[in-house]
Enzyme design. Structure first.
Site, PDB file in Angstrom:
ATOM      1  N   ASP A  49      -1.200   2.333  -9.121  1.00 25.84           N
ATOM      2  CA  ASP A  49      -0.858   3.570  -8.266  1.00 25.84           C
ATOM      3  C   ASP A  49      -1.940   4.364  -7.727  1.00 25.84           C
ATOM      4  OD1 ASP A  49       0.786   5.970  -7.533  1.00 25.84           O
ATOM      5  OD2 ASP A  49      -0.105   6.996  -9.292  1.00 25.84           O
ATOM      6  N   ASP A  72      -2.203   8.207  -5.840  1.00 35.38           N
ATOM      7  CA  ASP A  72      -2.645   9.521  -6.245  1.00 35.38           C
ATOM      8  C   ASP A  72      -2.421   9.537  -7.754  1.00 35.38           C
ATOM      9  OD1 ASP A  72      -2.958  10.468  -3.225  1.00 35.38           O
ATOM     10  OD2 ASP A  72      -0.947   9.379  -3.144  1.00 35.38           O
TER      11      ASP A  72
HETATM   12  C1  XBP Z   1       2.070  10.594  -4.543  1.00 35.73           C
HETATM   13  C2  XBP Z   1       2.681  11.277  -3.531  1.00 35.73           C
HETATM   14  C3  XBP Z   1       2.445  11.261  -2.325  1.00 35.73           C
HETATM   15  C4  XBP Z   1       1.293  12.365  -1.821  1.00 35.73           C
HETATM   16  C5  XBP Z   1       1.409  12.538  -0.199  1.00 35.73           C
HETATM   17  O1  XBP Z   1       1.974   9.034  -4.575  1.00 35.73           O
HETATM   18  O2  XBP Z   1       3.632  11.872  -3.894  1.00 35.73           O
HETATM   19  O3  XBP Z   1       3.692  12.039  -1.893  1.00 35.73           O
HETATM   20  O4  XBP Z   1       1.316  13.495  -2.417  1.00 35.73           O
HETATM   21  O5  XBP Z   1       1.530  11.443   0.481  1.00 35.73           O
HETATM   22  P1  XBP Z   1       1.658   7.821  -5.522  1.00 35.73           P
HETATM   23  P2  XBP Z   1       2.278  11.415   1.619  1.00 35.73           P
HETATM   24  O6  XBP Z   1       1.362   8.679  -7.020  1.00 35.73           O
HETATM   25  O7  XBP Z   1       2.850   7.194  -5.694  1.00 35.73           O
HETATM   26  O8  XBP Z   1       0.326   7.492  -4.806  1.00 35.73           O
HETATM   27  O9  XBP Z   1       2.093  12.844   2.219  1.00 35.73           O
HETATM   28  O10 XBP Z   1       1.694  10.411   2.566  1.00 35.73           O
HETATM   29  O11 XBP Z   1       3.941  11.156   1.438  1.00 35.73           O
END
Ligand code: XBP
Length: 261
Positions: free
Chosen positions: A10, A12
């Protein structure tokens, strides 16, 4: 448990703590650039993280704003404008060095490469954000590090739907028990589990207290051997961090642990 063929990352919260000081700050800069009075403080953004995907998060927040456009097409145009600006601000923050990798991530990535364990990225964030983060930290050839990268725009349904993980498995040509996912949020864990992939959870700032179900291990981060369930030998292992041998041992053991702090 079959031989571990792939580690699925993953982004973020796992590869980097990119939400509070990255996406949140970038959204606020985008609101300002669009002459909107809206701002998300740290607590509000934490609530909004239940909604995966930046555009989806913004759409959800606009429902409770009396000054948001009433007409659906105008509202959607504003979502797209703010989100595009947000991603540009996010890339600038990353390139300015404001979003480091989490400790232990780079070491485990190097170990995967040296031991021939393939890596994949499974994220709901936009490809441009992955590109900015990975290029900044791994260099221009970052894509060579990963056998497959599946991002928000590649799927019809974002996490907690398993689509992102099912696409990774099919691209890699492996079964779920040949992989392990590393996640931090309940939605991410649910997505991987719905694809039958074992999950290791590294606790992140925003999901430190979230209830986690059915992981094979839960701990504070890849950089330390203490604080994990199932526990690791404190001494030993590779340089005081979590390594592939540890992950393979958790996979072989296949105890599932849950955490309701
Ligand atoms: C995390 C998210 C993302 C980011 C923003 O995704 O929820 O939405 O906060 O990204 P993960 P975008 O944990 O799966 O990496 O604005 O590009 O949607």
């Amino acid at each position: 448990m079959a031989k571990l063929e792939a580690v699925l990352w993953d982004v973020d919260g796992v590869i980097a703590e990119s939400e509070r000081d990255g996406h949140r700050v970038a959204f606020n800069l985008a609101f300002e650039a669009c002459a909107l009075p809206w701002r998300w403080d740290e607590a509000r953004y934490g609530e909004l993280l239940r909604i995966t995907g930046g555009r989806e998060r913004l759409r959800h927040d606009m429902k409770s704003r009396s000054d948001a456009p009433v007409l659906a097409d105008q509202r959607e145009a504003l979502v797209r404008e703010v989100h595009a600006k947000k991603n540009a601000f996010y890339a600038a923050l990353v390139q300015a060095g404001k979003i480091p990798l989490r400790e232990g991530v780079l070491e485990l990535m190097h170990e995967c490469r040296s031991r021939g364990v393939r890596m994949g990225i499974a994220t709901t964030t936009s490809r441009s954000n992955v590109q900015a983060l990975m290029q900044t930290h791994l260099g221009a050839a970052w894509e060579d590090w990963f056998a497959a990268v599946v991002c928000g725009e590649d799927v019809r349904s974002k996490k907690p739907d398993p689509e992102v993980y099912l696409r990774l498995l099919s691209t890699l040509g492996i079964g779920p028990l040949q992989a392990v996912a590393i996640e931090d949020s309940p939605g991410g864990v649910a997505a991987a589990r719905a694809a039958d992939i074992p999950v290791v959870v590294t606790r992140s700032d925003y999901f430190a207290d979230a209830a986690i179900e059915s992981a094979i291990a839960i701990g504070p981060g890849l950089h330390q051997r203490s604080g994990w369930r199932p526990s690791l030998r404190i001494a030993g292992g590779v340089s005081g961090r979590v390594g592939l041998d540890d992950i393979e041992a958790w996979c072989a053991q296949m105890d599932t642990v849950s955490d309701h702090p």
